[in-house]
Motif scaffolding. Structure first.
Motif, PDB file in Angstrom:
ATOM      1  N   ALA A  48       0.828  -1.194   0.176  1.00 24.51           N
ATOM      2  CA  ALA A  48       0.106   0.136   0.023  1.00 24.51           C
ATOM      3  C   ALA A  48       0.900   1.338   0.239  1.00 24.51           C
ATOM      4  N   VAL A  49       1.903   1.362   0.745  1.00 28.49           N
ATOM      5  CA  VAL A  49       2.943   2.296   0.747  1.00 28.49           C
ATOM      6  C   VAL A  49       3.529   2.658  -0.783  1.00 28.49           C
ATOM      7  N   SER A  50       3.626   1.439  -1.309  1.00 32.20           N
ATOM      8  CA  SER A  50       4.394   1.531  -2.697  1.00 32.20           C
ATOM      9  C   SER A  50       3.194   2.070  -3.653  1.00 32.20           C
ATOM     10  N   LEU A  51       2.062   1.877  -3.468  1.00 33.73           N
ATOM     11  CA  LEU A  51       0.867   2.302  -4.121  1.00 33.73           C
ATOM     12  C   LEU A  51       0.817   3.899  -3.864  1.00 33.73           C
ATOM     13  N   ASP A  52       1.020   4.164  -2.709  1.00 35.42           N
ATOM     14  CA  ASP A  52       0.874   5.595  -2.278  1.00 35.42           C
ATOM     15  C   ASP A  52       1.650   6.493  -2.936  1.00 35.42           C
ATOM     16  N   LEU A  53       2.937   6.177  -3.162  1.00 33.81           N
ATOM     17  CA  LEU A  53       3.895   6.884  -4.080  1.00 33.81           C
ATOM     18  C   LEU A  53       3.681   7.425  -5.149  1.00 33.81           C
ATOM     19  N   ILE A  54       2.714   6.518  -6.250  1.00 30.00           N
ATOM     20  CA  ILE A  54       2.157   6.814  -7.207  1.00 30.00           C
ATOM     21  C   ILE A  54       0.811   7.490  -7.207  1.00 30.00           C
ATOM     22  N   LEU A  55      -0.076   7.042  -6.363  1.00 30.85           N
ATOM     23  CA  LEU A  55      -1.391   7.469  -5.981  1.00 30.85           C
ATOM     24  C   LEU A  55      -1.436   8.851  -5.392  1.00 30.85           C
ATOM     25  N   GLY A  56      -0.950   8.936  -4.256  1.00 32.49           N
ATOM     26  CA  GLY A  56      -1.004   9.997  -3.288  1.00 32.49           C
ATOM     27  C   GLY A  56      -0.126  11.058  -3.667  1.00 32.49           C
ATOM     28  N   TYR A  57       1.111  10.829  -4.179  1.00 36.97           N
ATOM     29  CA  TYR A  57       1.952  11.829  -4.739  1.00 36.97           C
ATOM     30  C   TYR A  57       2.163  12.057  -6.106  1.00 36.97           C
ATOM     31  N   GLY A  58       1.969  11.128  -7.018  1.00 36.36           N
ATOM     32  CA  GLY A  58       1.886  11.195  -8.335  1.00 36.36           C
ATOM     33  C   GLY A  58       0.436  11.164  -8.959  1.00 36.36           C
ATOM     34  N   GLY A  59      -0.728  11.205  -8.371  1.00 36.40           N
ATOM     35  CA  GLY A  59      -2.018  11.059  -8.881  1.00 36.40           C
ATOM     36  C   GLY A  59      -2.281   9.774  -9.868  1.00 36.40           C
ATOM     37  N   MET A  60      -1.573   8.964  -9.847  1.00 32.07           N
ATOM     38  CA  MET A  60      -1.822   7.959 -10.651  1.00 32.07           C
ATOM     39  C   MET A  60      -2.538   6.872 -10.133  1.00 32.07           C
ATOM     40  N   GLY A 187      10.530  14.369  -5.684  1.00 33.07           N
ATOM     41  CA  GLY A 187       9.276  14.323  -4.832  1.00 33.07           C
ATOM     42  C   GLY A 187       8.311  15.664  -5.342  1.00 33.07           C
ATOM     43  N   MET A 188       8.919  16.753  -4.942  1.00 35.21           N
ATOM     44  CA  MET A 188       8.323  18.139  -5.293  1.00 35.21           C
ATOM     45  C   MET A 188       7.649  18.169  -6.882  1.00 35.21           C
ATOM     46  N   VAL A 189       8.800  17.643  -7.678  1.00 32.04           N
ATOM     47  CA  VAL A 189       8.276  17.710  -9.120  1.00 32.04           C
ATOM     48  C   VAL A 189       7.172  16.834  -9.379  1.00 32.04           C
ATOM     49  N   LEU A 190       7.268  15.361  -8.646  1.00 30.53           N
ATOM     50  CA  LEU A 190       6.304  14.582  -8.827  1.00 30.53           C
ATOM     51  C   LEU A 190       4.761  15.091  -8.233  1.00 30.53           C
ATOM     52  N   ARG A 191       4.769  15.692  -7.256  1.00 31.73           N
ATOM     53  CA  ARG A 191       3.872  16.454  -6.746  1.00 31.73           C
ATOM     54  C   ARG A 191       3.148  17.581  -7.329  1.00 31.73           C
ATOM     55  N   ALA A 192       3.927  18.142  -7.873  1.00 34.54           N
ATOM     56  CA  ALA A 192       3.550  19.074  -8.887  1.00 34.54           C
ATOM     57  C   ALA A 192       2.868  18.727  -9.956  1.00 34.54           C
ATOM     58  N   VAL A 193       3.524  17.718 -10.776  1.00 32.30           N
ATOM     59  CA  VAL A 193       2.910  16.911 -11.831  1.00 32.30           C
ATOM     60  C   VAL A 193       1.498  16.497 -11.322  1.00 32.30           C
ATOM     61  N   GLY A 204       9.900  23.315 -17.766  1.00 27.74           N
ATOM     62  CA  GLY A 204      10.927  22.736 -18.478  1.00 27.74           C
ATOM     63  C   GLY A 204      11.295  21.279 -17.923  1.00 27.74           C
ATOM     64  N   PHE A 205      10.260  20.743 -17.425  1.00 29.10           N
ATOM     65  CA  PHE A 205      10.304  19.244 -16.872  1.00 29.10           C
ATOM     66  C   PHE A 205       9.576  18.277 -17.774  1.00 29.10           C
ATOM     67  N   SER A 206      10.220  17.136 -18.008  1.00 29.08           N
ATOM     68  CA  SER A 206       9.243  16.296 -18.797  1.00 29.08           C
ATOM     69  C   SER A 206       8.548  15.553 -17.723  1.00 29.08           C
ATOM     70  N   PRO A 207       7.178  15.588 -17.415  1.00 30.29           N
ATOM     71  CA  PRO A 207       6.579  14.762 -16.428  1.00 30.29           C
ATOM     72  C   PRO A 207       6.318  13.221 -16.830  1.00 30.29           C
ATOM     73  N   TYR A 208       6.722  12.878 -18.028  1.00 27.71           N
ATOM     74  CA  TYR A 208       6.900  11.394 -18.171  1.00 27.71           C
ATOM     75  C   TYR A 208       7.896  10.798 -17.464  1.00 27.71           C
ATOM     76  N   ARG A 209       9.163  11.254 -17.311  1.00 26.72           N
ATOM     77  CA  ARG A 209      10.338  10.576 -16.887  1.00 26.72           C
ATOM     78  C   ARG A 209       9.960  10.487 -15.233  1.00 26.72           C
ATOM     79  N   TYR A 210       9.476  11.722 -14.666  1.00 26.87           N
ATOM     80  CA  TYR A 210       9.172  11.419 -13.294  1.00 26.87           C
ATOM     81  C   TYR A 210       8.258  10.384 -12.775  1.00 26.87           C
ATOM     82  N   LYS A 211       6.893  10.367 -13.633  1.00 26.50           N
ATOM     83  CA  LYS A 211       5.906   9.459 -13.446  1.00 26.50           C
ATOM     84  C   LYS A 211       6.456   8.002 -13.585  1.00 26.50           C
ATOM     85  N   LEU A 212       7.332   7.845 -14.600  1.00 23.49           N
ATOM     86  CA  LEU A 212       7.759   6.692 -14.955  1.00 23.49           C
ATOM     87  C   LEU A 212       8.871   6.054 -13.995  1.00 23.49           C
ATOM     88  N   THR A 213       9.531   7.080 -13.294  1.00 25.38           N
ATOM     89  CA  THR A 213      10.544   6.832 -12.640  1.00 25.38           C
ATOM     90  C   THR A 213       9.610   6.323 -11.219  1.00 25.38           C
TER      91      THR A 213
END
Lengths: 319, 233
Positions: A48-60, A187-193, A204-213
């Motif tokens: 669940a914590v791993s999911l929170d990284l992309i859900l809670g911080y990345g909006g995925m 993490g800041m950029v991920l939350r901004a995304v 100047g950031f490519s959200p794709y790279r941040y989201k994929l990482t």
């Protein structure tokens, strides 16, 4: 006067201390059986914590996250099937293969957002589920029995207390590592995304790279949880990859509070405990669990963590 | 530095810009003026790579940036302060600024968070406040600071003071003047003709998606007919 971040850190520390003291407390109460339940809580807390990284911080919103749980578990199961028992090989392989699968899935899915991402994550998850069903060599629909736990020299994962503390240590490392990550510039950029993807691009950031990482890190951690799950059950079946299991991990994360990390742990504790104890009271336990979840979502927008803190918004769910 | 020639663009088959020509030199401050709906934001979005042009050319610092995705346009040195500010509501002021800081061109004196806080002292006590709790003026300061921290060669401000209180507007204009004095090239849209004529070197007037006129600040101030015709003021 403690700041919100300090209170949150202190609450997380208290939660971890309580989890660390659980086995001796259960032994003292003469209820060592529940150590196994505690281990299950910890394993799903890691997922669940791993999911929170992309859900809670990345909006995925991923409806296919259990796929990595299954990939990690099947990696341990298949290696054992071929006589490889080395625990380091098991866990490193589970992490590496989960990362590769997450990379392949993420490379296609993180280009999308919203309902499209949900559908793609669901589709990939179900593809892996049906793949597991179809491979009869490894048990197909019936699942695969695992002869013995991963071997770590003197560490016996067959001992429930040892497995509990291994799971606990991994959870602590994951929580600490992800906390550093989400507060780093990445993490800041991920939350901004999460908040405004087009705006991030114009900076100047490519959200794709941040989201994929983030997606790959998340899948890798969930794969490690899968390796632990295989060690606990000594059995793995396609059911662990089904989208219903992904839904459960999603509920744990939302229940505890998205975008808090520790909320996912609280969500796992509450969900799995309720599942266990309610199912002993009635076979219709879902009829009780469902409304409870609805009430939490309706009256605690930030999840149980925000509810326990006596406020609706604490950065939770909106980080 | 920025050279736009024959640029056409629009939305879903509806053309908004027609063969726009525009140029900005290093250190120059240029405004885009025109009534609502004349294509000012469309032109800015096209320069920033948010909108793909259907024809024409955009060159920036010698490189063709037409059709590049917006993050690559930004990396060429174009910093955008968008209309509506669009501060990240879930990030604190410090995080809004830290997340974007980048010295891509090895400038001798790059923008730092300390320099931004010196420019906007009002942000210092708000560093740990989430973006969603900021006033409009504070949000605009963060948006400008965020763009400056990318150390842009060209700073674009779309509706620089829209919706702000008069005192806050004056503070924003003062800050823009300070940034100009540092040699920063700026492209601005706004409705405050008086402030713009004080700050800018040249003014482009957009009418129905075409550049109707380009003039200096003297002509803008001295010619009420021109202001009435193109701006309605």
């Amino acid at each position: 006067m403690l700041t919100s971040a300090s209170r949150h850190g202190l609450a997380t520390l208290l939660l971890l201390v309580a989890l660390a003291l659980l086995p001796p407390a259960l032994n003292a109460l003469g209820e060592p059986f529940y150590i196994g339940l505690g281990t299950r809580v910890l394993i799903f807390a890691i997922a669940a914590v791993s999911l929170d990284l992309i859900l809670g911080y990345g909006g995925m919103v991923s409806l296919g996250h259990a796929a990595y749980l299954g990939v990690g578990a099947y990696t341990v199961g298949i290696l054992s099937f071929y006589g490889v028992q080395n625990g380091f090989v098991h866990f490193l392989s589970a992490a590496a293969i989960s990362a590769l699968v997450a990379l392949a899935i993420g490379a296609n899915s993180v280009r999308t957002t919203g309902i499209h991402f949900i559908m793609i994550s669901l589709a990939f998850g179900q593809m892996l589920y049906y793949l597991a069903v179809s491979v009869s060599q490894f048990g197909g629909d019936d699942g695969l029995n695992i002869d013995a736990q991963s071997a770590f020299g003197g560490l016996d994962l067959g001992d429930p207390t040892s497995l509990y503390y291994v799971s606990f240590c991994i959870l602590v490392v994951v929580l600490f590592g992800l906390d550093r990550l989400v507060n780093s510039r990445f993490g800041m950029v991920l939350r901004a995304v999460k908040s405004n993807e087009p705006r991030v691009r114009t900076i100047g950031f490519s959200p794709y790279r941040y989201k994929l990482t983030a997606f790959v890190i998340s899948g890798t951690i969930c794969g490690i949880a899968g390796a632990l799950l295989a060690n606990q059950n000594l059995f793995i079946s396609p059911a662990s990859m089904h989208w219903g299991r992904s839904g459960e991990i999603l509920i744990m994360t939302i229940l505890g509070g998205m975008g808090t990390l520790s909320g996912a742990v609280v969500g796992s504790v509450v969900y799995i405990s309720l599942e266990y104890f309610l199912s002993r009271l009635t076979e219709h336990w879902q009829a009780v669990m469902g409304p409870l979840i609805v009430l939490v979502v309706l009256f605690a927008g930030g999840g149980l963590v925000a509810l326990l803190a006596g406020r609706r918004v604490a950065g939770a769910g909106s980080r | 530095m920025l050279d736009i020639s024959g640029l056409s663009a629009g939305y879903d088959g509806s053309q908004v810009l027609f063969e726009v020509d525009l140029s900005i030199a290093r250190g120059e401050v240029v405004t885009l003026l025109g009534r609502n709906g004349m294509g000012k934001s469309t032109l800015i979005n096209t320069i920033a790579g948010i909108l793909r042009p259907s024809a024409g050319q955009i060159r920036f610092d010698g490189a063709v940036i037409k059709g590049l995705p917006s993050y690559r346009v930004a990396r060429h040195g174009i910093g955008l302060v968008p209309e509506g500010r669009q501060v990240f509501p879930n990030l604190t002021v410090r995080e809004n600024l830290c997340a974007t800081a980048a010295d891509r061109f090895g400038q001798t004196k790059p923008w730092t968070i300390e320099a931004v806080l010196e420019l906007f002292p009002g942000l210092s006590p708000r560093l740990e406040s989430p973006g969603r709790l900021l006033s409009g003026g504070e949000q605009q300061m963060v948006a400008i600071g965020r763009a400056l921290l990318t150390n842009p060669k060209l700073l674009i401000l779309d509706e620089a003071t829209e919706g702000l209180a008069p005192l806050v507007r004056e503070e924003i204009w003062r800050c823009i003047e300070r940034v100009k004095a540092m040699g920063q090239a700026i492209l601005i849209t706004d409705k405050n003709v008086k402030a713009l004529s004080r700050i800018a070197d040249r003014h482009y007037f957009l009418e129905k998606g075409r550049i109707a006129l380009c003039c200096g600040s003297g002509a803008l101030l001295d010619n009420p007919e021109l202001r009435q015709r193109y701006l309605g003021v």
